[in-house]
Design a protein around this motif. Structure first.
Motif, PDB file in Angstrom:
ATOM      1  N   VAL A 174       0.597  -1.003   0.143  1.00 48.71           N
ATOM      2  CA  VAL A 174      -0.302  -0.440  -0.473  1.00 48.71           C
ATOM      3  C   VAL A 174       0.789   1.312   0.160  1.00 48.71           C
ATOM      4  CG1 VAL A 174      -1.665   1.127   1.414  1.00 48.71           C
ATOM      5  CG2 VAL A 174      -1.927  -1.329   1.264  1.00 48.71           C
ATOM      6  N   VAL A 175       1.925   0.931   0.673  1.00 50.34           N
ATOM      7  CA  VAL A 175       2.359   2.799   0.653  1.00 50.34           C
ATOM      8  C   VAL A 175       3.015   2.397  -0.280  1.00 50.34           C
ATOM      9  CG1 VAL A 175       4.771   3.479   1.810  1.00 50.34           C
ATOM     10  CG2 VAL A 175       2.756   2.111   3.319  1.00 50.34           C
ATOM     11  N   HIS A 176       3.569   1.298  -0.933  1.00 53.27           N
ATOM     12  CA  HIS A 176       4.325   1.775  -2.067  1.00 53.27           C
ATOM     13  C   HIS A 176       3.617   3.038  -3.390  1.00 53.27           C
ATOM     14  CE1 HIS A 176       7.646   0.854  -5.829  1.00 53.27           C
ATOM     15  NE2 HIS A 176       6.524   0.217  -6.289  1.00 53.27           N
ATOM     16  N   SER A 177       2.275   1.661  -3.223  1.00 54.26           N
ATOM     17  CA  SER A 177       1.834   2.294  -4.477  1.00 54.26           C
ATOM     18  C   SER A 177       1.628   3.996  -3.741  1.00 54.26           C
ATOM     19  CB  SER A 177      -0.205   1.649  -4.364  1.00 54.26           C
ATOM     20  OG  SER A 177       0.713  -0.272  -5.110  1.00 54.26           O
ATOM     21  N   ALA A 178       1.089   3.898  -2.862  1.00 54.49           N
ATOM     22  CA  ALA A 178       0.854   5.363  -2.016  1.00 54.49           C
ATOM     23  C   ALA A 178       1.960   6.472  -2.921  1.00 54.49           C
ATOM     24  CB  ALA A 178       0.484   5.727  -0.849  1.00 54.49           C
ATOM     25  N   CYS A 179       2.860   5.829  -3.042  1.00 57.24           N
ATOM     26  CA  CYS A 179       4.017   6.806  -3.120  1.00 57.24           C
ATOM     27  C   CYS A 179       3.525   6.762  -4.493  1.00 57.24           C
ATOM     28  CB  CYS A 179       5.229   6.270  -2.393  1.00 57.24           C
ATOM     29  SG  CYS A 179       6.051   6.247  -0.757  1.00 57.24           S
ATOM     30  N   LEU A 186      -6.448   4.867  -4.568  1.00 58.35           N
ATOM     31  CA  LEU A 186      -5.515   4.411  -4.039  1.00 58.35           C
ATOM     32  C   LEU A 186      -6.518   3.118  -4.017  1.00 58.35           C
ATOM     33  CD1 LEU A 186      -2.615   3.802  -3.505  1.00 58.35           C
ATOM     34  CD2 LEU A 186      -3.369   4.514  -1.612  1.00 58.35           C
ATOM     35  N   ALA A 187      -7.144   2.687  -3.135  1.00 57.35           N
ATOM     36  CA  ALA A 187      -8.817   1.098  -3.415  1.00 57.35           C
ATOM     37  C   ALA A 187      -8.576   0.835  -4.891  1.00 57.35           C
ATOM     38  CB  ALA A 187      -9.087   1.626  -2.371  1.00 57.35           C
ATOM     39  N   LEU A 203      -8.638  -0.660   2.592  1.00 56.77           N
ATOM     40  CA  LEU A 203      -7.172  -0.488   2.332  1.00 56.77           C
ATOM     41  C   LEU A 203      -7.004   0.124   4.156  1.00 56.77           C
ATOM     42  CD1 LEU A 203      -4.763   1.499   0.618  1.00 56.77           C
ATOM     43  CD2 LEU A 203      -6.750   2.988  -0.105  1.00 56.77           C
ATOM     44  N   TYR A 204      -7.744   1.541   4.882  1.00 49.01           N
ATOM     45  CA  TYR A 204      -7.864   1.570   6.243  1.00 49.01           C
ATOM     46  C   TYR A 204      -7.895   0.363   7.307  1.00 49.01           C
ATOM     47  CZ  TYR A 204      -9.433   6.035   4.813  1.00 49.01           C
ATOM     48  OH  TYR A 204      -9.535   7.633   3.846  1.00 49.01           O
TER      49      TYR A 204
END
Length: 190
Positions: free
Chosen positions: A16-21, A35-36, A46-47
């Motif tokens: 998730v962090v990688h995709s969010a970056c 993002l979801a 996600l949450y």
């Protein structure tokens, strides 16, 4: 169809962090709905994985800052006080040159202020600065280890005061003043 099983996608916090970056670098923010969808998971999943948008944004901001800081450390050519300041110059220049980061500061100033100066991003920056101070002063024992945590905290606050001047006081950043102040702090505590 009765009895059909719903397939669920499992994602890790790291994924998730990688995709969010990647999302942040494209858009200068993190939109949880988008993002979801990108991750092919529900918002609830996600949450459940990240806890909150603030927690995820903090991880994203630190991940990006940590990469810039590592690059600045590799570029350093000096040791001691000058080496510490050189790392900071490279880092600040790269961070302020980041269009996604600047967009985030403009679009979400309250979130940026809260996350960058009062939470885990700040705490991680202090720990990273502690490491930089120990490394830069190792040969000449420039700073006593007993006060290194306080010195790292104070140094980061000086840099933050310039780096995030618009968020903290609606002032324009004065990087030259911040460097003079940071130099004085480093020299006074030797």
């Amino acid at each position: 169809m009765r009895g059909a099983r719903v397939s669920r996608r499992v994602v890790t916090r790291g994924q998730v962090v990688h995709s969010a970056c990647r999302f942040f670098l494209r858009h200068g923010t993190v939109d949880m709905d988008a993002l979801a969808r990108d991750l092919a998971v529900s918002r609830a999943t996600l949450y459940r994985v990240v806890g909150s948008r603030d927690a995820l944004l903090a991880d994203v901001l630190w991940g990006l800052a940590d990469g810039l800081l590592a690059r600045a450390r590799r570029r350093r050519t000096r040791t001691g006080v000058d080496g510490v300041l050189e790392i900071t110059r490279y880092f600040v220049s790269d961070l302020r040159g980041s269009a996604p980061f600047e967009g985030f500061l403009r679009a979400e100033p309250e979130t940026a202020r809260r996350l960058l100066t009062g939470g885990c991003v700040h705490r991680r920056a202090v720990l990273a600065q502690r490491s930089i101070l120990l490394e830069a002063g190792e040969r000449d024992r420039l700073w006593p280890r007993s006060g290194i945590d306080d010195l790292a905290y104070l140094y980061v606050r000086v840099v933050e005061s310039a780096l995030y001047a618009e968020l903290l006081s609606s002032r324009r950043p004065d990087l030259a003043l911040a460097e003079r102040t940071a130099r004085a702090v480093l020299r006074q505590t030797r």
